[in-house]
Scaffold this active site. Structure first.
Site, PDB file in Angstrom:
ATOM      1  N   ASP A 157      17.122   2.790 -19.248  1.00  0.00           N
ATOM      2  CA  ASP A 157      15.904   2.250 -19.838  1.00  0.00           C
ATOM      3  C   ASP A 157      14.752   2.401 -18.852  1.00  0.00           C
ATOM      4  O   ASP A 157      14.651   1.661 -17.877  1.00  0.00           O
ATOM      5  CB  ASP A 157      16.094   0.776 -20.205  1.00  0.00           C
ATOM      6  CG  ASP A 157      14.813   0.142 -20.733  1.00  0.00           C
ATOM      7  OD1 ASP A 157      13.931   0.895 -21.188  1.00  0.00           O
ATOM      8  OD2 ASP A 157      14.707  -1.094 -20.684  1.00  0.00           O
ATOM      9  N   LYS A 172       8.528   0.692 -16.652  1.00  0.00           N
ATOM     10  CA  LYS A 172       8.826  -0.367 -15.680  1.00  0.00           C
ATOM     11  C   LYS A 172       8.213   0.022 -14.333  1.00  0.00           C
ATOM     12  O   LYS A 172       8.571   1.043 -13.761  1.00  0.00           O
ATOM     13  CB  LYS A 172      10.334  -0.543 -15.534  1.00  0.00           C
ATOM     14  CG  LYS A 172      11.033  -0.999 -16.803  1.00  0.00           C
ATOM     15  CD  LYS A 172      12.530  -1.074 -16.609  1.00  0.00           C
ATOM     16  CE  LYS A 172      13.246  -1.419 -17.905  1.00  0.00           C
ATOM     17  NZ  LYS A 172      12.989  -2.795 -18.338  1.00  0.00           N
ATOM     18  N   ASP A 174      21.745  -1.341 -18.384  1.00  0.00           N
ATOM     19  CA  ASP A 174      21.217  -1.829 -19.656  1.00  0.00           C
ATOM     20  C   ASP A 174      22.163  -1.546 -20.819  1.00  0.00           C
ATOM     21  O   ASP A 174      21.816  -1.800 -21.975  1.00  0.00           O
ATOM     22  CB  ASP A 174      19.839  -1.215 -19.929  1.00  0.00           C
ATOM     23  CG  ASP A 174      18.926  -2.163 -20.674  1.00  0.00           C
ATOM     24  OD1 ASP A 174      19.200  -3.373 -20.676  1.00  0.00           O
ATOM     25  OD2 ASP A 174      17.935  -1.700 -21.254  1.00  0.00           O
ATOM     26  N   GLU A 184      12.987  -2.487 -26.172  1.00  0.00           N
ATOM     27  CA  GLU A 184      13.660  -1.486 -27.006  1.00  0.00           C
ATOM     28  C   GLU A 184      15.058  -1.878 -27.437  1.00  0.00           C
ATOM     29  O   GLU A 184      15.545  -1.443 -28.481  1.00  0.00           O
ATOM     30  CB  GLU A 184      13.705  -0.154 -26.252  1.00  0.00           C
ATOM     31  CG  GLU A 184      14.846   0.013 -25.261  1.00  0.00           C
ATOM     32  CD  GLU A 184      14.893  -1.035 -24.162  1.00  0.00           C
ATOM     33  OE1 GLU A 184      15.999  -1.400 -23.739  1.00  0.00           O
ATOM     34  OE2 GLU A 184      13.828  -1.494 -23.717  1.00  0.00           O
ATOM     35  N   ARG A 198      16.343  -4.584 -28.593  1.00  0.00           N
ATOM     36  CA  ARG A 198      16.399  -5.292 -29.880  1.00  0.00           C
ATOM     37  C   ARG A 198      16.184  -4.341 -31.051  1.00  0.00           C
ATOM     38  O   ARG A 198      16.671  -4.587 -32.151  1.00  0.00           O
ATOM     39  CB  ARG A 198      15.375  -6.421 -29.881  1.00  0.00           C
ATOM     40  CG  ARG A 198      13.943  -6.003 -29.790  1.00  0.00           C
ATOM     41  CD  ARG A 198      13.009  -7.123 -29.368  1.00  0.00           C
ATOM     42  NE  ARG A 198      13.211  -7.494 -27.970  1.00  0.00           N
ATOM     43  CZ  ARG A 198      12.566  -8.480 -27.365  1.00  0.00           C
ATOM     44  NH1 ARG A 198      11.674  -9.192 -28.028  1.00  0.00           N
ATOM     45  NH2 ARG A 198      12.798  -8.760 -26.101  1.00  0.00           N
TER      46      ARG A 198
END
Length: 591
Positions: free
Chosen positions: A365, A372, A385, A447, A449
């Site tokens: 991710d 990030k 992740d 992302e 969810r």
């Protein structure tokens, strides 16, 4: 990636085909994967089982071969070495521990057990006998080493000329110790054995007073699991590694017979799943791609073909199921998404209950366009992740060994990467989930969810009664509960009690969090049904409320946010969190 000793007989095949995308149905334009993946592990699948799984894949062998592109990762030329899971033989024995012969005799000692009389002699009968045999050396050493029996303490004496070469005192803490404390004893046994290069050991308690037969069984099982996990080291990516030497462990004084033997086997079965989960999380994103994760799931179905079938959906098939939310996340990556569905059905007997376990499967991710950045963003750790997916597949592997009756379990992972490219999902885009609900993406770094939305819808369509999802979902949950405790959310009290009971049996830490419906106001969109993230306050709660929108009201649902306990910062490695609790939950539903 080889997660177990295996010979891959057919690779995961992917083709990159272009297709158009609509304005609200977000899906990648760059690829479609045709998947056929099977592996020969310890035994080949039966022909009927092979045909059954092949049929459910939805592609022919010829079509897969024509695709002519493999998803096996090559970036950095890193290939993990095969690492053997520790093969330790545990035996429950009833004998005089003083007469035991071997490398290390480990005695678990509580703080109360170390109490001495006016003559500085142990009052505890076990320690008193040992001290007499050693001519008072034990009492002297415990004083000099300041050993008080606290959990985590240990002291080891080398004893030439006796039946056992070394004597270890291992701190248990309080007399009524928890599962975690007994697991710690097993880990201490592993550490002592490793330091002494011992091949065998024995474990006993200084005091069994007041312990019921059931408590003894649970303690023996916890010690065994702690030993296996303590011995295991994930050295697949190291140029040099040492094989563990510990081969046999005698569990003394906990009873004997088939009941305790079954409990010890159960412990080793669970450990196989926990270790598998650890390996998945530890593997870097250039090795564990979505396709390789699908391959690992298929290996489980191959190894346990008597109880498992597997379906792997490619991007085109997910498009047909209108999984726009999931495909929107996957759109930027050159590694195609793979939607994994493992189904466990007992080989005989009636199915009384149908369950689903859904794991978040982001193999990396980046955050997408909301990349990030900055201190504490943890982008270098975003291989973890997919910790929810690892727990899901780890539980599946162990249940393939245990084979509980009367329960059908669907293990579902929407595997993909969240990357950045010209084909990727942008902030402000609107994606459409497979139940028709529209989502305005106000943050591409929320992302997980989005992938879980379509996975939960798919799970509910399997005719299940209960579903548990696990995800490294929010930093907010880590802020609330710290690094060792997972938060869980559920509108169903009975299901919440089931997870609490399962976690108490395993020692994993969970805390129920509120589902505050009024917080949903922050998730409303002016142009779509919802946004994918609310404000900073209550972030773990609004994430859970988001997932709730994609669960059938007739299905009992529980969400676990495991962003904290998935990783051990001190060891810089995965914990395997969630696997053992999921197994316990399934077993309790099989009764």
């Amino acid at each position: 990636m080889t997660m177990a000793a295996a010979t891959v007989t057919a690779s995961l095949i992917a083709s990159r085909l272009s297709y158009a995308s609509s304005s609200t149905f977000a899906c990648p334009r760059r690829y479609s994967a045709a998947v056929l993946c099977f592996a020969r592990l310890r035994r080949p699948p039966s022909a009927p089982a092979f045909r059954r799984r092949l049929g459910r894949m939805g592609h022919s062998t010829a079509a897969a071969a024509a695709a002519a592109a493999t998803t096996r990762a090559t970036l950095g030329l890193t290939k993990p070495d095969a690492v053997e899971i520790p093969q330790i033989a545990f035996a429950a024995r009833e004998l005089d521990f003083v007469e035991w012969k071997g490398d290390i005799l480990a005695v678990a000692v509580s703080e109360k057990d170390l109490k001495k009389d006016s003559d500085s002699k142990f009052e505890n009968l076990v320690l008193k006998r040992l001290d007499e045999k050693l001519g008072g050396l034990l009492a002297e050493a415990s004083t000099e080493e300041d050993f008080t029996g606290k959990s985590g303490q240990s002291t080891v004496l080398r004893l030439p000329g006796l039946g056992f070469k070394r004597l270890g005192l291992l701190g248990l803490g309080s007399p009524s110790s928890s599962v975690t404390a007994y697991q710690g004893i097993g880990e201490a046994v592993a550490a002592v054995a490793k330091a002494a290069q011992a091949s065998n050991a024995a474990v006993c308690l200084a005091s069994l007073d007041g312990m019921s037969e059931e408590a003894k069984l649970h303690a023996a099982s916890a010690i065994a699991s702690g030993t296996v996990l303590g011995v295991y080291e994930d050295n697949r990516f190291k140029s040099e590694s040492k094989k563990p030497l510990l081969k046999t462990v005698d569990i003394i004084g906990f009873g004997s017979g088939s009941q305790v033997d079954q409990k010890l086997k159960y412990a080793t079965d669970v450990c196989s799943g926990v270790i598998f989960g650890k390996e998945l999380v530890n593997a870097p994103a250039n090795v564990l791609t979505p396709g390789v994760m699908a391959e690992e799931a298929s290996k489980i179905a191959t190894l346990y073909s008597d109880v498992f079938t597997v379906t792997i959906l490619d991007a085109e098939q997910c498009k047909e199921l209108k999984m726009g939310s999931y495909l929107g996340v996957a759109a930027a990556s050159s590694n195609p998404p793979h939607f994994i569905h493992l189904c466990y059905k007992p080989s005989s007997g009636d199915v009384k209950r149908k369950l689903a376990i859904v794991g978040k499967g982001l193999t990396f991710d980046s955050g997408g366009y909301n990349i990030k950045t900055g201190p504490g963003c943890l982008i270098e750790l975003m291989k973890f992740d997919m910790g929810g997916a690892a727990a899901t597949l780890g539980a599946a592997k162990a249940l393939g060994e245990i084979k509980p009756p009367g329960v059908e379990v669907h293990f579902i992972v929407a595997a993909c990467e969240n990357m950045i490219s010209g084909t990727g999902m942008r902030p402000g885009d609107i994606v459409t989930a497979s139940n028709g609900k529209t989502i305005e993406v106000n943050n591409t770094d929320a992302e997980g969810r989005l992938t879980l939305a379509d996975a939960l819808i798919y799970a509910c369509n399997q005719g299940i009664e209960k579903v548990v999802d696990l995800a490294t979902l929010t930093g907010a949950c880590v802020v609330a509960l710290g690094p060792s405790i997972a938060g869980f959310f559920s509108p169903n009290d009975d299901l919440a009690k089931e997870i609490v009971a399962a976690s108490e049996a395993t020692g994993e830490k969970f805390w129920r969090m509120p589902l505050e419906d009024s917080y949903w106001e922050s998730m409303k969109s002016g142009v779509a049904d919802m946004v994918n993230t609310g404000g900073r306050q209550g972030g773990a709660i609004t994430a859970a409320l988001f997932l709730k929108q994609f669960v059938d009201e007739k299905v009992q649902w529980l969400h676990i946010d495991m962003a904290g306990p998935v990783w051990n910062d001190k060891k810089r490695a995965a914990t395997g969190f969630g696997v053992s609790t999921l197994i316990e939950w399934v077993l309790k539903n099989s009764l």
